[in-house]
Write an enzyme that holds these catalytic residues in place. Structure first.
Site, PDB file in Angstrom:
ATOM      1  N   ASP A   1      -7.382  -8.924   6.216  1.00  0.00           N
ATOM      2  CA  ASP A   1      -8.627  -9.027   5.454  1.00  0.00           C
ATOM      3  C   ASP A   1      -9.446  -7.743   5.495  1.00  0.00           C
ATOM      4  OD1 ASP A   1      -8.131 -11.618   4.657  1.00  0.00           O
ATOM      5  OD2 ASP A   1      -9.258 -12.521   6.305  1.00  0.00           O
TER       6      ASP A   1
ATOM      7  N   ARG B   1     -13.338  -8.772  -1.493  1.00  0.00           N
ATOM      8  CA  ARG B   1     -13.186  -7.744  -0.456  1.00  0.00           C
ATOM      9  C   ARG B   1     -13.107  -6.341  -1.064  1.00  0.00           C
ATOM     10  NH1 ARG B   1     -13.244 -10.492   4.097  1.00  0.00           N
ATOM     11  NH2 ARG B   1     -12.301 -12.568   4.135  1.00  0.00           N
TER      12      ARG B   1
ATOM     13  N   LYS C   1     -15.474 -17.778   8.210  1.00  0.00           N
ATOM     14  CA  LYS C   1     -14.877 -18.576   7.142  1.00  0.00           C
ATOM     15  C   LYS C   1     -13.678 -19.382   7.652  1.00  0.00           C
ATOM     16  CE  LYS C   1     -12.797 -16.591   3.618  1.00  0.00           C
ATOM     17  NZ  LYS C   1     -12.210 -16.229   2.317  1.00  0.00           N
ATOM     18  N   SER C   2     -12.807 -18.753   8.445  1.00  0.00           N
ATOM     19  CA  SER C   2     -11.607 -19.450   8.925  1.00  0.00           C
ATOM     20  C   SER C   2     -11.956 -20.667   9.772  1.00  0.00           C
ATOM     21  CB  SER C   2     -10.732 -18.489   9.739  1.00  0.00           C
ATOM     22  OG  SER C   2     -10.204 -17.474   8.936  1.00  0.00           O
TER      23      SER C   2
ATOM     24  N   GLY D   1      -7.533 -19.973  -1.176  1.00  0.00           N
ATOM     25  CA  GLY D   1      -6.166 -20.113  -0.687  1.00  0.00           C
ATOM     26  C   GLY D   1      -6.106 -20.871   0.620  1.00  0.00           C
TER      27      GLY D   1
ATOM     28  N   ARG E   1      -0.994 -17.254  -6.875  1.00  0.00           N
ATOM     29  CA  ARG E   1      -0.621 -16.927  -5.496  1.00  0.00           C
ATOM     30  C   ARG E   1       0.502 -17.842  -5.000  1.00  0.00           C
ATOM     31  NH1 ARG E   1      -6.073 -16.316  -2.108  1.00  0.00           N
ATOM     32  NH2 ARG E   1      -4.566 -15.599  -0.555  1.00  0.00           N
TER      33      ARG E   1
END
Length: 435
Positions: A313, A392, A22-23, A94, A122
């Site tokens: 994570d 998660r 994902k990153s 985010g 957030r």
């Protein structure tokens, strides 16, 4: 939609992979579209968050055509992006919100950044503060989304020490720094994942690291095809399921093995996990390889504060594993977990206690008392897991089914799509989904 999970399947030798990281997927678009040109992204993560980044870049004028998990990207170049966009909706992502903020300021774009209810709670000040110092023109900011960006007079470089260890904050400043005048330097006393630096280097940018200081400056870069390795954070759920199982061998292929992303593997090995790493080379400045995992008897460990950013994570799933390890596991300094998609500290403690497992939070430390006997725990009937729509938490607590006699009910399995597309198919290799 609820997921009802009963017991674990008798799989002994499983070979699989997981969706793209994902990153790196986020960055392959946000940074990859800065130069003008055409390129492809192979194995792009089609999670909900990464789909959000696609839509945001389209709104800015980038042409993106997708076929399954391959993208064909045609960028006009960052300085030819649409300069006046009414709204950019980051939904629950985010990473999108924080990284795109650096791009918006650097490209001098007028827009309003919004998100869903969860993202709008957030903190964004840690990103906006340095961008304002650089010359970003930001109005009506009250600490969270929405944020209104107005045109600015161009950004100037800064030297900025991260007040909290955050790869997202670092990346926002580096992206803005690349699009500013002069050399921007970011100091990170505690290292965070370095995918932004690696991708900038891959595209040809002048990026240097000396000790805890990273420097970047505007320099010629070109579009290049990008291959996204399999996501180690997604792999962590399958790895932990295999560890808690009986006589299982699991091979996860072509996984990202960046040092900043495999810390959780080092922790699991310290707990006694049998995990082999088979390196297979470098792909766009990132190491990749296979992970071979065997069911293992585990023991508790102490995880010090400076390590937490590298496993932020994976803490939910590591917490579930720790609940079945001999002795005590302590995660020191996990306050950052309280401002993720949900208050994950609360979610971990509450849901472990629902399963008659021991967990406490004290002085910013998360403490898990392991239940370690041959066979199963005394919990029977059903255990209802409250996810608070956090992907998660949902996936971490699904693997309780590897140990408990109880039926595990996840109140919202669909939220797992935020980071792990088609997750049910992968989890079904281990567990029986009843509905």
């Amino acid at each position: 939609m609820k997921a009802v999970i009963k017991g674990c399947k008798a799989n002994f030798d499983i070979i699989t992979t997981v969706p793209g990281d994902k990153s790196i997927s986020h960055r392959s678009l946000i940074i990859g579209t800065i130069p003008k040109g055409v390129y492809t992204i192979e194995n792009y993560a089609m999670s909900e968050d990464c789909k959000t980044t696609i839509e945001v870049l389209k709104s800015l004028g980038v042409s993106i055509v997708s076929h399954e998990n391959k993208l064909l990207v045609n960028s006009p170049g960052v300085y030819e992006f649409h300069k006046d966009v009414e709204i950019l909706d980051c939904k629950n992502s985010g990473t999108t919100a924080r990284l795109i903020s650096g791009l918006i300021c650097g490209a001098n774009i007028k827009t309003k950044l919004i998100g869903d209810e969860s993202l709008s709670k957030r903190p964004m000040g840690r990103v906006i503060d340095p961008l304002e110092v650089m010359g970003g023109n930001i109005y009506d900011f009250k600490g969270t989304l929405p944020i209104r960006f107005e045109k600015n007079r161009g950004l100037t470089s800064i030297e900025y020490e991260l007040p909290v260890p955050s790869a997202q904050v670092k990346s926002a400043v580096l992206i803005a720094g690349f699009l500013s005048n002069g050399v921007t330097k970011v100091i990170e006393p505690i290292p965070t994942r370095d995918h932004t630096e690696n991708l900038f280097k891959f595209l040809g940018a002048r990026v240097e690291k000396c000790g805890d200081k990273i420097s970047i400056e505007n320099s010629p870069i070109i579009c290049k095809d990008i291959i996204v390795p399999a996501d180690p954070s997604s792999a962590s759920f399958l790895i932990c399921a295999a560890l808690l199982g009986h006589n299982i061998k699991l091979t996860v292929q072509n996984v990202l093995l960046n040092e900043s992303r495999k810390t959780y593997i080092d922790i699991l090995k310290a707990m006694g996990a049998s995990i082999e790493i088979v390196g297979k080379g470098i792909v766009n400045n990132e190491p990749v390889g296979d992970l071979v995992v065997y069911s293992s008897e585990l023991k508790g460990v102490k995880i010090e504060h400076h390590i937490i950013p590298s496993i932020i994570d994976e803490i939910p799933v590591l917490s579930v594993v720790a609940a079945f390890a001999a002795g005590e596991t302590v995660f020191q300094g996990v306050e950052e977990l309280k401002v993720k998609e949900s208050d994950r500290v609360e979610g971990i403690v509450k849901n472990l206690r629902k399963a008659n497992l021991k967990a406490t939070y004290s002085n910013n430390n998360l403490i898990i008392q392991g239940f370690h006997v041959e066979g199963e725990t005394s919990t029977e009937g059903s255990v209802s897991i409250e996810t608070n729509n956090d992907h998660r938490i949902a996936m971490a607590f699904a693997i309780l089914a590897m140990k408990l006699k109880a039926t595990i009910i996840i109140d919202n399995w669909d939220c797992s799509e935020i980071s792990f597309p088609d997750s049910k198919t992968y989890f079904s290799k281990f567990m029986n989904f009843m509905k």
